[in-house]
Each structure stands twice: as structure tokens, then as C-alpha cells.
Design an enzyme around this catalytic site. Structure first.
Site, mmCIF file in Angstrom:
data_model
loop_
_atom_site.group_PDB
_atom_site.id
_atom_site.type_symbol
_atom_site.label_atom_id
_atom_site.label_comp_id
_atom_site.label_asym_id
_atom_site.label_seq_id
_atom_site.Cartn_x
_atom_site.Cartn_y
_atom_site.Cartn_z
ATOM 1 N NE ARG A 215 -4.128 -1.605 -0.140
ATOM 2 C CZ ARG A 215 -4.146 -2.552 -1.057
ATOM 3 N NH1 ARG A 215 -3.101 -2.711 -1.859
ATOM 4 N NH2 ARG A 215 -5.191 -3.350 -1.182
ATOM 5 C CG HIS A 263 -1.712 -0.916 -8.272
ATOM 6 N ND1 HIS A 263 -2.400 -0.127 -7.394
ATOM 7 C CD2 HIS A 263 -1.873 -2.195 -7.808
ATOM 8 C CE1 HIS A 263 -2.955 -0.874 -6.449
ATOM 9 N NE2 HIS A 263 -2.643 -2.133 -6.680
#
Length: 300
Positions: A215, A263
């Protein structure tokens, strides 16, 4: 059973086919009377954010492994299950292993510029220490794959618990002090935000690499850049960010000791994940325990 697909439109085609094959008894719809739905399949970005009208829904099944964008939704009163997809788990382990090997072997030293750089021989994997922060399904899979290669792997978890065969430290300072390569796979919670800041980054060994596919909120951006600039850290591989897509003018893009990936470390794959969705749909309808139920207090 009547199932609401509360996810972005672009996901409908792949997921409706996969869920239809895995759970043919599911009547999957994208709209209808809220009170008529038995289960909600959810991903952020869909048209439905207010879950309060869905009074008869027995479960909200997330299509994401991370649930920080729904667990704090005040209208969520139904049980919430997070996604644990074997395909996602495999891809995360492969991503982390690939970048860990790049760090371990010093691949960036070998520029194709005519210079013969044979003065540095990397240690064997058995002599390289790696710490994996987060000992959930993803962290455990990463640690096991790296251990299989021969690395000296330890995990970090405040609970001190982890998969069999992997030593797990509950003390953050000790976990960081041994980490020549640090892989961060903690969830986004109030307790993990900015966990890697100026003080904690300073506890890493000089020259350590950080690989963060967990994260973006785990690392203080400015503190990371400062630690790289002074030469305390060797390199950072970042796959997740506070703002995504990462803005073109963000300093991460141009920093010589940062590698940005967009990502892509791990993505839920409908073909492998639909089996879990189908299992939880059937469990919800039968009143059986739900797999991977989210603890609202912990946030994951």
C-alpha cells in the site's frame, strides 16, 4: 440466489462469464430492487456506494484483496469478505521474487557501456537477509517462495504469527535492522500509515532495498526520498502510491534510485478468483461460515 454486481462496468463481461461458469445458480444482475438481492459483489468505482437499502443481503464479497475503500463505508452493515485469489497470490510472489533477485544480484551495476565490472561478487542467497512485512496470505506466499530459493527470510507481524517454517518477528526495530531487502505487504490501516518514516527507515541497514507492492500509505514519500538522497538506502521499487495513477510530475518518476511500476504486481483474475466467489455465495445462502471474513476493528 439473486446477486448484485456492484462494480465498474468494464469488469462486467469477464466477471459475469467467470461467475456464471463457477456458480450457475447465481442470478447475477447489475441493478434491481435493493431489497431483492441476497449477495453483493463489490469493487470500488461502481455506481453503488450506499449499501443501506440492501437490507436482505447476507454478504458483500469484495473483488479486491485490499478493503480499505469499503470497510470504512458507514452504510456497510452486511458481513464483508475480502478477495483471496490464488492467481493474485502467485503473481505477487513472482513479482517480489523477481525484484528481490534484481536487488540481490546487483543487476543494475552492469551497464552496457563497454566497462568490465567484475569487482563485486554478490553473496549467495543463503547469506542474504530479507524481511517481509505482513504475514497474511500474500506475505506468507512471498516468504515461502524466497525461502525456497535459499534466502534468509523472516517475517514481521505485530501478532508474531505467520506460516510454518518462517520465523516471524513482532518487534519492528528488529525486523528492520536485519532487512537487507525489505518487502512491504501490510494492509492500509491507521496503525500502518507512514509506518516507514524518517525514524524507522534509519533502522534499515545501509544500502538496503525496499520493495513496496502493498500500500502506498505505508511509506512517507518525503522521508523515503531523503533516505535515498543521503545514501542510506540503495533503491526503492514502488508499485503502489497514495495517488494513482502517479502524477507525471511526481519526484518518484525522475529519481535515479526509484523504480516505478504501475500497480501491476498482483491483479485479481476472474478465471481463478470466481471459484472463491462461488464458494462464498453458497456459504452465505446456506448460513455457513464465510471465507476470509473482514475484521471491522482491524480493517482487514
Amino acid at each position: 440466489m439473486k446477486v448484485l454486481f456492484a462494480a465498474p462496468e468494464k469488469l462486467w463481461s469477464d466477471w459475469s462469464d467467470a461467475i456464471g461458469n463457477a456458480c450457475p445458480e447465481a442470478d447475477l444482475q447489475r441493478a434491481g430492487d435493493p431489497a431483492s438481492f441476497d449477495v453483493i459483489i463489490y469493487a470500488p468505482g461502481g455506481e453503488i456506494e450506499d449499501l443501506s437499502p440492501y437490507v436482505n443481503a447476507r454478504l458483500v464479497q469484495s473483488l479486491w484483496a485490499g478493503v480499505e475503500r469499503i470497510v470504512t463505508n458507514p452504510t456497510l452493515t452486511q458481513p464483508l469478505a475480502r478477495m483471496v485469489d490464488p492467481g493474485l497470490t502467485e503473481s505477487m510472489a513472482e513479482y517480489c521474487t523477481g525484484w528481490a533477485m534484481r536487488a540481490h544480484l546487483g543487476m543494475d551495476r552492469y551497464l552496457q557501456d563497454g566497462n568490465w565490472r567484475n569487482g563485486v561478487i554478490p553473496p549467495l542467497a543463503r547469506d542474504r537477509r530479507i524481511t517481509v512485512m505482513g504475514m497474511g496470505v500474500l506475505g506468507g506466499a512471498v516468504a515461502q517462495m524466497l525461502k525456497g530459493i535459499g534466502f534468509r527470510v523472516a517475517g514481521y507481524s505485530p501478532s508474531g504469527r505467520g506460516p510454518d517454517g518462517i520465523p516471524v518477528l513482532a518487534d519492528l526495530a528488529a525486523a528492520l535492522a536485519r532487512a537487507e531487502i525489505l518487502i512491504t505487504l501490510l494492509p492500509d490501516t491507521p496503525g500502518t500509515r507512514d509506518l516507514l518514516n524518517a525514524e524507522t527507515l534509519a533502522r534499515l541497514p545501509k544500502g538496503a532495498w525496499i520493495i513496496n507492492p502493498g500500500r502506498g500509505t505505508l511509506i512517507d514519500d518525503a522521508a523515503l526520498i531523503a533516505a535515498l538522497d543521503i545514501g542510506h538506502l540503495g533503491h526503492a521499487v514502488l508499485d503502489v502510491f497514495r495517488t494513482e495513477p502517479l502524477p507525471p510530475d511526481h519526484p518518484f518518476w525522475s529519481h535515479p534510485q526509484i523504480t516505478v511500476t504501475p500497480h501491476i504486481a498482483a491483479e485479481t483474475r476472474p478465471g481463478t478468483a470466481a471459484t472463491l466467489v462461488a464458494e462464498n455465495l453458497r456459504r452465505a445462502m446456506a448460513g455457513q461460515p464465510i471465507l476470509h471474513l473482514v475484521d471491522r476493528q482491524k480493517g482487514y
